[in-house]
Design a protein around this motif. Structure first.
Motif, PDB file in Angstrom:
ATOM      1  N   ALA A 146       0.967  -1.192  -0.270  1.00  0.00           N
ATOM      2  CA  ALA A 146       0.066  -0.051  -0.156  1.00  0.00           C
ATOM      3  C   ALA A 146       0.895   1.040   0.056  1.00  0.00           C
ATOM      4  O   ALA A 146      -0.296   1.947  -0.873  1.00  0.00           O
ATOM      5  CB  ALA A 146      -0.720   0.150   1.252  1.00  0.00           C
TER       6      ALA A 146
ATOM      7  N   GLY B  68       4.902  -0.033  -3.943  1.00  0.00           N
ATOM      8  CA  GLY B  68       4.228  -0.669  -3.652  1.00  0.00           C
ATOM      9  C   GLY B  68       5.133  -2.531  -3.560  1.00  0.00           C
ATOM     10  O   GLY B  68       4.375  -3.320  -2.834  1.00  0.00           O
TER      11      GLY B  68
ATOM     12  N   ALA C 247      -1.912  -1.211  -3.893  1.00  0.00           N
ATOM     13  CA  ALA C 247      -2.173  -0.795  -3.184  1.00  0.00           C
ATOM     14  C   ALA C 247      -4.049  -1.296  -2.522  1.00  0.00           C
ATOM     15  O   ALA C 247      -4.102  -1.455  -1.115  1.00  0.00           O
ATOM     16  CB  ALA C 247      -2.287   0.574  -3.635  1.00  0.00           C
TER      17      ALA C 247
END
Length: 126
Positions: A24, A29, A48
């Motif tokens: 996230a 990421g 995310a």
């Protein structure tokens, strides 16, 4: 031995919080820096979303391990099904172009989860 399922669920909660936070909040990421995947805007958005749901699951797993122990078998079953489906996807259905670190790690986690679930579901000896 009845404490093993609780410990496994708590550890899964921590793992889900950790990997969820990476998915996230890391700039890519973890897509490129960890998995070697191209971090396109679509991948970043999907990572995310995955990460936020992993974090939510981790919070609930920790709460169950700490407070609502009667739900431990249910949450272990949910986690084992989730892990098994993710592995089926990564190895069989829609494999990634590279082997990501989570693949072998999650296979090992699945075995641990299934053992903990079997212990949690075992009836106490009379």
């Amino acid at each position: 031995m009845r404490f093993i399922p609780v410990i496994v669920l708590a550890l899964m909660g921590l793992i889900n919080l950790g990997r969820g936070a990476i998915h996230a909040f890391a700039p890519d990421g973890g897509a490129h820096s960890i998995a070697g995947l191209e971090a396109t805007p679509t991948v970043l958005s999907l990572f995310a979303t995955l990460g936020l749901s992993q974090m939510a699951k981790g919070v609930f797993e920790l709460a169950v391990a700490a407070r609502w122990r009667s739900l431990v078998p249910l949450f272990l079953a949910m986690q084992a099904v989730d892990t098994a489906l993710a592995m089926a996807n990564l190895y069989l259905w829609r494999p990634l172009p590279v082997t990501v670190p989570g693949q072998p790690f999650n296979l090992a986690l699945l075995v641990v989860q299934l053992i903990a679930l079997a212990i949690a579901l075992r009836r106490p000896a009379k």
